[in-house]
Design an enzyme around this catalytic site. Structure first.
Site, PDB file in Angstrom:
ATOM      1  N   ARG A 113      48.657  27.192  49.787  1.00 27.79           N
ATOM      2  CA  ARG A 113      48.610  27.792  48.480  1.00 27.79           C
ATOM      3  C   ARG A 113      47.169  27.871  47.978  1.00 27.79           C
ATOM      4  O   ARG A 113      46.356  27.485  48.333  1.00 27.79           O
ATOM      5  CB  ARG A 113      49.710  27.017  47.318  1.00 27.79           C
ATOM      6  CG  ARG A 113      49.884  25.598  47.672  1.00 27.79           C
ATOM      7  CD  ARG A 113      48.744  24.718  47.275  1.00 27.79           C
ATOM      8  NE  ARG A 113      48.229  24.952  45.854  1.00 27.79           N
ATOM      9  CZ  ARG A 113      46.919  24.745  45.606  1.00 27.79           C
ATOM     10  NH1 ARG A 113      46.204  24.405  46.514  1.00 27.79           N
ATOM     11  NH2 ARG A 113      46.604  24.965  44.388  1.00 27.79           N
ATOM     12  N   GLY A 114      47.034  28.538  46.614  1.00 31.35           N
ATOM     13  CA  GLY A 114      45.691  28.640  46.112  1.00 31.35           C
ATOM     14  C   GLY A 114      45.336  30.192  46.731  1.00 31.35           C
ATOM     15  O   GLY A 114      45.565  30.476  47.964  1.00 31.35           O
ATOM     16  N   ALA A 115      44.946  30.954  45.796  1.00 34.15           N
ATOM     17  CA  ALA A 115      44.372  32.193  46.008  1.00 34.15           C
ATOM     18  C   ALA A 115      43.503  32.483  47.299  1.00 34.15           C
ATOM     19  O   ALA A 115      43.926  33.410  47.873  1.00 34.15           O
ATOM     20  CB  ALA A 115      43.842  32.873  44.840  1.00 34.15           C
ATOM     21  N   ARG A 129      53.946  35.973  48.207  1.00 34.41           N
ATOM     22  CA  ARG A 129      53.699  35.681  46.652  1.00 34.41           C
ATOM     23  C   ARG A 129      53.181  36.874  45.968  1.00 34.41           C
ATOM     24  O   ARG A 129      52.071  37.316  46.544  1.00 34.41           O
ATOM     25  CB  ARG A 129      52.832  34.244  46.848  1.00 34.41           C
ATOM     26  CG  ARG A 129      53.416  33.035  47.324  1.00 34.41           C
ATOM     27  CD  ARG A 129      52.933  31.716  46.941  1.00 34.41           C
ATOM     28  NE  ARG A 129      53.039  31.598  45.675  1.00 34.41           N
ATOM     29  CZ  ARG A 129      52.109  30.475  45.087  1.00 34.41           C
ATOM     30  NH1 ARG A 129      51.397  29.900  45.783  1.00 34.41           N
ATOM     31  NH2 ARG A 129      52.355  30.188  43.602  1.00 34.41           N
ATOM     32  N   GLN A 138      50.255  20.404  41.192  1.00 36.21           N
ATOM     33  CA  GLN A 138      49.036  20.430  41.948  1.00 36.21           C
ATOM     34  C   GLN A 138      47.845  19.797  41.629  1.00 36.21           C
ATOM     35  O   GLN A 138      47.126  19.232  42.462  1.00 36.21           O
ATOM     36  CB  GLN A 138      48.694  21.848  42.187  1.00 36.21           C
ATOM     37  CG  GLN A 138      49.506  22.922  42.645  1.00 36.21           C
ATOM     38  CD  GLN A 138      50.551  23.438  42.052  1.00 36.21           C
ATOM     39  OE1 GLN A 138      50.839  22.962  40.748  1.00 36.21           O
ATOM     40  NE2 GLN A 138      50.812  24.631  42.103  1.00 36.21           N
ATOM     41  N   ASP A 184      43.762  33.444  39.952  1.00 32.18           N
ATOM     42  CA  ASP A 184      44.518  33.969  41.118  1.00 32.18           C
ATOM     43  C   ASP A 184      44.411  35.521  40.956  1.00 32.18           C
ATOM     44  O   ASP A 184      44.604  36.331  41.833  1.00 32.18           O
ATOM     45  CB  ASP A 184      46.127  33.829  40.964  1.00 32.18           C
ATOM     46  CG  ASP A 184      46.297  32.401  41.394  1.00 32.18           C
ATOM     47  OD1 ASP A 184      46.147  31.419  40.417  1.00 32.18           O
ATOM     48  OD2 ASP A 184      46.483  32.109  42.415  1.00 32.18           O
ATOM     49  N   ASN A 189      45.993  32.807  35.864  1.00 30.61           N
ATOM     50  CA  ASN A 189      45.902  31.696  36.729  1.00 30.61           C
ATOM     51  C   ASN A 189      47.168  30.673  36.226  1.00 30.61           C
ATOM     52  O   ASN A 189      48.241  31.133  35.611  1.00 30.61           O
ATOM     53  CB  ASN A 189      44.462  30.843  36.282  1.00 30.61           C
ATOM     54  CG  ASN A 189      44.528  29.757  37.311  1.00 30.61           C
ATOM     55  OD1 ASN A 189      44.361  29.771  38.216  1.00 30.61           O
ATOM     56  ND2 ASN A 189      44.047  28.432  36.705  1.00 30.61           N
ATOM     57  N   LYS A 190      47.184  29.757  36.793  1.00 29.55           N
ATOM     58  CA  LYS A 190      48.550  28.779  36.742  1.00 29.55           C
ATOM     59  C   LYS A 190      48.986  28.415  35.557  1.00 29.55           C
ATOM     60  O   LYS A 190      48.030  28.322  34.612  1.00 29.55           O
ATOM     61  CB  LYS A 190      48.033  27.224  37.614  1.00 29.55           C
ATOM     62  CG  LYS A 190      49.073  26.348  37.516  1.00 29.55           C
ATOM     63  CD  LYS A 190      50.381  26.825  38.229  1.00 29.55           C
ATOM     64  CE  LYS A 190      50.255  27.097  39.654  1.00 29.55           C
ATOM     65  NZ  LYS A 190      51.312  27.915  40.126  1.00 29.55           N
TER      66      LYS A 190
END
Ligand code: MRU
Length: 357
Positions: A51-53, A88, A200, A241, A251-252
């Site tokens: 995960r993570g862009a 995603r 996370q 992201d 973002n998150k």
């Protein structure tokens, strides 16, 4: 960066397979997993084993290599690309990496396609490492300035989610300036938002900072405001992201609320990003697809019990409805600056275009 003193990257290619660190098992178990097919890569992205862009972009690039190994066929490659892009929806890096691979492979003959695909995937990965390192060197200047203003007292930095090396290939985006500052002997301490529902922050950011020996404290997602009001936060650095050309940052979930609190308390709020997360096409943030994930991520929590067994438990009534939006948007006006591989700029079209012509 290091885990138990040994250097790792989050993803690598070996013997026609892709190796990843399974992030769903961290921090309690460190497991390296093999991806053998494009389906494995898609599944790893969907389930957030990666995960993570930037990392999902790299996984998509390697996913296409796996697809060519499986079946050297153009219609299979096209289908694989579509499936990877839709695995995603929010981080633009997936599409960016797939588009870059497909552009490179167009017109290439069957004999050379695997070699060229692998070389391009490796160059996406290597480029991300260099970009993240440069983000660190650029962001270091801000931390150094704050440290000097505080007579070398500890600089307290708040971060949200995991924009650390585990979200990239190495160094991370938001954490890269922190790692560089630490390596330079600047005293830093990180407030780590736990980042419900998948935690996370608590599971990954705190873990990777511990492994690098960086002092950090996990806080609830709602604690940032009071800490800022009490002068306990010198700056915030988060990842992104998808960054729009006007400087709005997706973002998150929860990032926006931190930015509001930062603005109210005059705490600088920086966003760190490699240029691969810039979406030059969308102009209105309402057009960004916001991923809605399974509500089980909200209704259940997972942890380790006293017998070292991983347990998963429900935390609210089965009858309760829930909504699990994974990202939000922080308007550019709340962002003090964008820390990129090319330098720091204002969060605006002028700022971004000044760096990325
Ligand atoms: O849902 P995730 O864990 O993939 O979300 C990750 C983030 O929001 C990160 O902050 C973002 O990708 C930047 S990563 C360098």
């Amino acid at each position: 960066m290091k885990i138990e003193g040994k250097s790792y990257r989050t993803i690598w290619f070996e013997n026609n397979e892709v190796k990843i660190i399974d992030q769903t098992k961290l921090p309690h178990n460190f497991i390296i997993k093999n991806l053998r097919t494009v389906k494995d890569a898609i599944q790893a992205i969907k389930t957030m084993e990666v995960r993570g862009a930037p990392l999902i972009g790299a996984t998509a690039a390697y996913g296409l290599v796996l697809s060519i190994i499986e079946k050297n066929d153009l219609s299979f490659l096209k289908k694989s690309s579509e499936d990877l892009i839709s695995s995603r929806p929010t981080a633009i890096n997936l599409k960016w990496a797939v588009d870059r691979m497909i552009k490179k492979l167009s017109g290439v003959n069957d004999k050379d396609i695997l070699k060229i695909a692998l070389a391009e995937a490796i160059s996406i990965v290597e480029e991300d490492v260099v970009f993240c390192k440069n983000i660190g060197l650029n962001g270091l200047k801000i931390i150094e300035e704050i440290s000097n203003k505080k007579d070398k007292e500890t600089v307290n930095i708040l971060t949200h989610c995991n924009a650390g090396w585990l979200a990239t290939i190495d160094w991370g985006t938001a954490t890269s300036p922190i790692y560089h500052a630490h390596q330079k002997g600047i005293k830093v301490h990180v407030w780590v938002d736990e980042t419900r529902p998948r935690n996370q922050g608590a599971n990954l950011t705190s873990y990777e900072l511990n492994e690098e020996g960086i002092p950090n404290t996990v806080i609830t997602d709602n604690a940032g405001g009071i800490l800022m009001q009490r002068g306990k936060v010198d700056m915030c650095i988060v990842g992104t992201d998808r960054t729009l050309s006007n400087g709005d940052v997706c973002n998150k979930i929860g990032t926006y609320l931190k930015a509001l609190a930062a603005k109210d308390n005059n705490v600088p709020f920086y966003v760190a990003l490699p240029s691969s997360t810039i979406d030059w096409n969308i102009r209105d943030h309402k057009q960004i697809p916001i991923e809605e994930r399974h509500t089980e991520e909200l209704s259940h929590v997972e942890g380790i019990d006293k017998d070292n067994q991983i347990r998963r438990v429900r935390i609210y009534p089965k009858k309760s409805k829930s909504l699990n939006l994974a990202f939000d948007v922080t308007p550019a006006k709340y962002v003090s600056g964008l820390i990129t591989e090319k330098g720091i700029c204002e969060a605006s079209e002028k700022g971004l275009k000044g760096l990325f012509k």
